[in-house]
Design a protein around this motif. Structure first.
Motif, PDB file in Angstrom:
ATOM      1  N   THR A   1      41.135  49.468  79.813  1.00 63.07           N
ATOM      2  CA  THR A   1      41.545  48.240  79.130  1.00 63.07           C
ATOM      3  C   THR A   1      42.650  47.530  79.900  1.00 63.07           C
ATOM      4  O   THR A   1      42.600  46.312  80.090  1.00 63.07           O
ATOM      5  N   GLU A   2      43.650  48.276  80.344  1.00 61.48           N
ATOM      6  CA  GLU A   2      44.803  47.660  81.017  1.00 61.48           C
ATOM      7  C   GLU A   2      44.391  46.905  82.279  1.00 61.48           C
ATOM      8  O   GLU A   2      44.990  45.881  82.618  1.00 61.48           O
ATOM      9  N   HIS A   3      43.361  47.355  82.969  1.00 63.72           N
ATOM     10  CA  HIS A   3      42.897  46.646  84.161  1.00 63.72           C
ATOM     11  C   HIS A   3      42.329  45.276  83.783  1.00 63.72           C
ATOM     12  O   HIS A   3      42.594  44.284  84.461  1.00 63.72           O
ATOM     13  N   LEU A   4      41.552  45.230  82.704  1.00 64.34           N
ATOM     14  CA  LEU A   4      40.948  43.976  82.273  1.00 64.34           C
ATOM     15  C   LEU A   4      41.993  43.019  81.713  1.00 64.34           C
ATOM     16  O   LEU A   4      41.899  41.807  81.912  1.00 64.34           O
ATOM     17  N   GLU A   5      42.977  43.553  81.031  1.00 66.46           N
ATOM     18  CA  GLU A   5      44.025  42.702  80.453  1.00 66.46           C
ATOM     19  C   GLU A   5      44.877  42.037  81.529  1.00 66.46           C
ATOM     20  O   GLU A   5      45.575  41.063  81.249  1.00 66.46           O
ATOM     21  N   LEU A  17      32.938  50.813  74.547  1.00 70.64           N
ATOM     22  CA  LEU A  17      34.108  50.461  73.752  1.00 70.64           C
ATOM     23  C   LEU A  17      34.284  51.569  72.731  1.00 70.64           C
ATOM     24  O   LEU A  17      33.359  51.874  71.979  1.00 70.64           O
ATOM     25  N   ASN A  18      35.470  52.209  72.735  1.00 73.40           N
ATOM     26  CA  ASN A  18      35.649  53.347  71.848  1.00 73.40           C
ATOM     27  C   ASN A  18      37.137  53.592  71.615  1.00 73.40           C
ATOM     28  O   ASN A  18      37.984  52.794  72.003  1.00 73.40           O
ATOM     29  N   GLU A  19      37.451  54.709  71.020  1.00 74.87           N
ATOM     30  CA  GLU A  19      38.803  55.137  70.655  1.00 74.87           C
ATOM     31  C   GLU A  19      39.775  55.039  71.829  1.00 74.87           C
ATOM     32  O   GLU A  19      39.493  55.541  72.912  1.00 74.87           O
ATOM     33  N   GLY A  37      39.418  50.642  72.826  1.00 74.85           N
ATOM     34  CA  GLY A  37      39.724  50.474  74.240  1.00 74.85           C
ATOM     35  C   GLY A  37      38.441  50.479  75.043  1.00 74.85           C
ATOM     36  O   GLY A  37      37.407  50.988  74.587  1.00 74.85           O
ATOM     37  N   LEU A  38      38.487  49.893  76.222  1.00 73.25           N
ATOM     38  CA  LEU A  38      37.333  49.887  77.118  1.00 73.25           C
ATOM     39  C   LEU A  38      37.385  51.141  77.977  1.00 73.25           C
ATOM     40  O   LEU A  38      38.427  51.464  78.541  1.00 73.25           O
ATOM     41  N   TRP A  39      36.262  51.818  78.042  1.00 72.31           N
ATOM     42  CA  TRP A  39      36.161  53.052  78.824  1.00 72.31           C
ATOM     43  C   TRP A  39      35.236  52.858  80.018  1.00 72.31           C
ATOM     44  O   TRP A  39      34.174  52.242  79.903  1.00 72.31           O
ATOM     45  N   LEU A  40      35.624  53.443  81.131  1.00 74.08           N
ATOM     46  CA  LEU A  40      34.702  53.706  82.228  1.00 74.08           C
ATOM     47  C   LEU A  40      34.309  55.166  82.072  1.00 74.08           C
ATOM     48  O   LEU A  40      35.173  56.047  82.100  1.00 74.08           O
ATOM     49  N   LYS A  90      43.504  36.299  74.982  1.00 72.22           N
ATOM     50  CA  LYS A  90      43.500  37.776  74.996  1.00 72.22           C
ATOM     51  C   LYS A  90      42.152  38.314  74.550  1.00 72.22           C
ATOM     52  O   LYS A  90      41.445  37.687  73.764  1.00 72.22           O
ATOM     53  N   LEU A  91      41.836  39.519  75.023  1.00 68.31           N
ATOM     54  CA  LEU A  91      40.637  40.203  74.548  1.00 68.31           C
ATOM     55  C   LEU A  91      40.828  40.540  73.073  1.00 68.31           C
ATOM     56  O   LEU A  91      41.905  40.964  72.659  1.00 68.31           O
ATOM     57  N   THR A  92      39.784  40.343  72.278  1.00 64.89           N
ATOM     58  CA  THR A  92      39.844  40.640  70.850  1.00 64.89           C
ATOM     59  C   THR A  92      39.263  42.038  70.630  1.00 64.89           C
ATOM     60  O   THR A  92      38.055  42.219  70.626  1.00 64.89           O
TER      61      THR A  92
END
Length: 157
Positions: A34-38, A64-66, A130-133, A122-124
């Motif tokens: 998530t922090e990379h995308l933000e 998209l998960n916990e 959070g976004l996961w790889l 901002k991402l909603t």
């Protein structure tokens, strides 16, 4: 049912932005990105819109998960290994190693793209989202994503 307008009136205009981002190499498992995308500064230009993320690889996935408890990511990796194990299955595609075909199965199950709403630059995301790889290979390198932003621009004050 309840319904709440996030944008009180339609927002005029349409802008696009697209870029690639290389994510650092990670070990096998599920990793918060998530922090990379933000950090994509161009998000700030959007009043309302969509952020589409495409992973350019076939042996990893996006979901998209916990985002709070790291144990969720560990448990997810454990369950994915049970669903698509390396051992005990007679895969025919074995030329890239025993972890490759299970990685393709996991990638197909989870997917390689996400679309996230943008609101006020901002991402909603939900409170605990959070976004996961999800890295499915044992020794993978960097991973590249394409980020496409589309929507209505912020209005000048």
């Amino acid at each position: 049912m309840s319904y709440k307008k996030i944008t009180p009136t339609p927002v005029a205009g349409n802008i696009w932005f697209q870029a690639t981002m290389t994510l650092p190499a990670k070990g096998r498992g599920c990793h918060l990105i998530t922090e990379h995308l933000e950090k994509v500064k161009e998000l700030e230009q959007f009043k309302v819109g969509l952020c589409h993320i495409l992973l350019l690889h076939t042996s990893a996935s996006l979901t998209l998960n916990e985002n709070w408890d790291p144990a969720v990511r560990q448990d997810m990796e454990m369950m994915l290994d049970k669903i698509a194990p390396e051992a005990g299955v007679s895969y025919t595609h074995t030329c890239e190693g025993p972890d490759d075909m299970p990685a393709h199965v996991k990638s197909t199950m989870i997917g390689s793209e996400l679309t996230i709403p943008i609101h006020n630059g901002k991402l909603t995301l939900g409170r605990w989202q959070g976004l996961w790889l999800c890295e499915h290979r044992n020794c993978a390198g960097t991973r590249k994503i394409v980020i496409t932003l589309n929507g209505a621009p912020q209005t000048s004050k």
